[in-house]
Design a protein around this motif. Structure first.
Motif, PDB file in Angstrom:
ATOM      1  N   LEU A  79       6.802  -1.713  -7.266  1.00 51.98           N
ATOM      2  CA  LEU A  79       6.198  -1.536  -5.945  1.00 51.98           C
ATOM      3  C   LEU A  79       5.042  -0.544  -6.023  1.00 51.98           C
ATOM      4  N   MET A  80       5.219   0.535  -6.764  1.00 52.85           N
ATOM      5  CA  MET A  80       4.143   1.512  -6.945  1.00 52.85           C
ATOM      6  C   MET A  80       2.966   0.881  -7.689  1.00 52.85           C
ATOM      7  N   ALA A  81       3.256   0.066  -8.700  1.00 50.29           N
ATOM      8  CA  ALA A  81       2.191  -0.592  -9.453  1.00 50.29           C
ATOM      9  C   ALA A  81       1.391  -1.542  -8.571  1.00 50.29           C
ATOM     10  N   HIS A 123       0.867  -1.172   0.000  1.00 51.04           N
ATOM     11  CA  HIS A 123       0.000   0.000   0.000  1.00 51.04           C
ATOM     12  C   HIS A 123       0.909   1.229   0.000  1.00 51.04           C
ATOM     13  N   PHE A 124       0.324   2.384  -0.209  1.00 47.09           N
ATOM     14  CA  PHE A 124       1.146   3.589  -0.394  1.00 47.09           C
ATOM     15  C   PHE A 124       1.900   3.959   0.883  1.00 47.09           C
ATOM     16  N   GLU A 125       1.329   3.634   2.047  1.00 45.36           N
ATOM     17  CA  GLU A 125       2.018   3.934   3.307  1.00 45.36           C
ATOM     18  C   GLU A 125       3.241   3.034   3.496  1.00 45.36           C
ATOM     19  N   SER A 126       3.244   1.874   2.827  1.00 47.61           N
ATOM     20  CA  SER A 126       4.385   0.956   2.981  1.00 47.61           C
ATOM     21  C   SER A 126       5.583   1.371   2.138  1.00 47.61           C
ATOM     22  N   ILE A 127       5.424   2.350   1.254  1.00 46.38           N
ATOM     23  CA  ILE A 127       6.553   2.856   0.467  1.00 46.38           C
ATOM     24  C   ILE A 127       7.379   3.775   1.370  1.00 46.38           C
ATOM     25  N   ILE A 128       8.575   3.337   1.712  1.00 50.39           N
ATOM     26  CA  ILE A 128       9.386   4.005   2.732  1.00 50.39           C
ATOM     27  C   ILE A 128       9.841   5.375   2.238  1.00 50.39           C
ATOM     28  N   ALA A 159      -4.920  -1.010  -3.995  1.00 53.89           N
ATOM     29  CA  ALA A 159      -5.774   0.090  -3.558  1.00 53.89           C
ATOM     30  C   ALA A 159      -6.976   0.266  -4.485  1.00 53.89           C
ATOM     31  N   SER A 160      -7.081  -0.593  -5.501  1.00 53.93           N
ATOM     32  CA  SER A 160      -8.141  -0.456  -6.492  1.00 53.93           C
ATOM     33  C   SER A 160      -9.277  -1.436  -6.195  1.00 53.93           C
TER      34      SER A 160
END
Length: 490
Positions: free
Chosen positions: A200-202, A159-164, A208-209
């Motif tokens: 990772l972004m993908a 998820h977006f919060e997991s992107i450090i 999230a979809s």
């Protein structure tokens, strides 16, 4: 010791029964009968797994008796032993009695044993299948609960919060845009240098979809030869080309109902761009070797390290394909533009590596962290991950010191060389193994020379007495690269 499988031999000729039984008793618990009536009694009193039945017997024929067995004991594997192999008779036997195998006379002992092994193995597989089917019927709530929990764990990992990143990171704006785009079922193009975390972004976009329960299927278009990419994506039928020995579903079909991630989309050929555009326009495709059209429902995410707008202007990428892929464009900034993120990323990667490899260290010394932050990281997060793992492998103390850094990062200091992880001559470590200290010296000499030569590699190689291949290898080894915007002369 486990009980051997039980088989039943039925034949009205005593000599034939005796020979078959003697061979089969090497591996099986053998029961014998001279006719249908005696065989029924054995079947009612024993747990038989396979039957060898002679076709020609007084009263009922073998096929007639095995048809009765099929109705009363359907799990038993049934085989006919006969000297007659008329095709019509064989078809009738298979249809009427569900015959597993015909064994023709005269048979070989090894043939008989192999048939018995295969038949009892098939019986065991059938029983396992029935047991598993029953368990699945009886436990759907538990299975569904496990699936939901597993899905939540995966969603929590991507998820977006997991992107450090830090609260002030330039990546925050990209994540904010991505979170908005995730809710809309539109194609998204993710741009960024190699190693910045485009996949990772993908994955974060996918989970999230509204397609998060579907499959996320990733394919690296740049790693597959063009002639194989069509088969990989769209599948093929047996015989479509040399080596196509069986039908194969493509990744597009695997992603039906979910997300298809096309990594390094900028590397595909002009010919394949046309085929991909057709699929994106119509939502359907044809597998190689067939004229049948298959329709799928997938969301396409694409990624590239190239500037696709520039590729379009240069005529190397189709403009209509670009607009099909880029309803939304996300750009991931390189790590050199996110120096504050290096600290949190390095600590996160170290914690993950320690957990994975069963090691424990306190962290990085201040000098080490300063060197990590100062480095340009041309390989971005992937290069940082490799550096952290390398240091952990070499570590003998409870803190990772500068002596563990790669030669290109180890030296400290100011000036142009420091920007590339290589410092002035007086920054050679005063302690440590000789080879490490020599590596630092060599890196500094390389850096000083190539800067003085204006990054002209041919001139640098001549001055140092190296071949251009040898110079390139040393520059790669020490991670020596020009600043962004500097032109390299080959």
């Amino acid at each position: 010791m486990s009980t051997p499988p039980s088989v039943l031999v039925i034949d009205d000729e005593p000599r034939s029964v005796e020979v078959m039984a003697r061979i089969l008793r090497e591996e099986f618990d053998v029961h014998v009968a001279s006719g249908a009536a005696e065989a029924r009694g054995i079947l009612e009193a024993n747990w038989i797994q396979a039957i060898f039945c002679d076709q020609r017997m007084p009263g009922l024929t073998g096929v007639q008796f095995l048809s009765e067995v099929r109705d009363r004991w359907p799990d038993i594997v049934r085989m006919i032993v006969t000297g007659y192999t008329e095709p019509d008779d064989m078809i009738d036997a298979i249809n009427a009695a569900g015959i597993y195998q015909y064994i023709t006379k005269p048979w070989h002992p090894d043939q008989l044993l192999l048939a018995a092994r295969n038949a009892t193995h098939l019986f065991a597989m059938q029983r396992d299948h029935e047991r598993l089917s029953l368990e699945l019927r009886l436990a759907p709530p538990a299975a569904e609960g496990r699936l939901v929990r597993q899905r939540e764990r995966v969603r929590g990992s991507y998820h977006f919060e997991s992107i450090i990143r830090t609260p002030t990171s330039p990546l925050n704006e990209t994540c904010r845009q991505a979170a908005k785009a995730a809710a809309f079922d539109i194609p998204v193009l993710i741009q960024g240098e190699t190693g910045t975390g485009k996949e990772l972004m993908a994955r974060a976009l996918h989970y999230a979809s509204q397609r998060d329960t579907g499959a996320f299927v990733a394919v690296n278009c740049g790693a597959i030869p063009d002639e194989l990419l069509e088969s990989e994506l769209f599948g093929h039928r047996k015989g479509a080309f040399t080596g196509a020995h069986a039908n194969r579903r493509g990744l597009v079909e695997e992603a039906d109902g979910g997300t298809l991630f096309l990594d390094e989309i900028g590397d595909i050929s002009a010919a394949f761009q046309v085929k991909l555009l057709r699929f994106l326009q119509e939502g359907e495709f044809r597998a190689l070797g067939t004229n049948e059209t298959t329709r799928v429902d997938v969301r396409v995410l694409a990624a590239t390290h190239r500037d696709l707008r520039e590729e379009v202007r240069a005529g190397r990428f189709r403009e209509d394909l670009y607009f099909r892929l880029s309803a939304m464009v996300l750009t991931i900034p390189p790590l050199r533009d996110r120096p504050d993120d290096v600290r949190v990323l390095a600590n996160h990667l170290l914690d993950a590596a320690c957990l994975r490899h069963g090691r424990h260290v306190r962290g990085f010394t201040p000098d080490t962290m300063a060197a990590l932050i100062r480095h340009d990281w041309p390989g971005n997060v992937r290069e940082l991950q490799n550096e952290v793992l390398r240091m952990l492998v070499l570590a003998e103390q409870d803190a990772l010191g500068v002596e563990l850094l790669s030669p290109g990062l180890r030296a400290t200091g100011d000036g142009d060389g420091a920007r590339h992880g290589v410092g002035p001559m007086d920054s050679i470590p005063h302690t440590g193994p000789l080879q490490q200290r020599m590596d630092v010296l060599e890196a500094q000499i390389l850096m000083e020379t190539i800067v003085r030569c204006g990054w002209n590699k041919s001139l640098t190689a001549r001055e140092l007495g190296l071949s251009r291949v040898g110079l390139r290898a040393k520059l790669d080894r020490y991670g020596i690269v020009p600043n962004a915007g500097q032109r390299t002369i080959q």
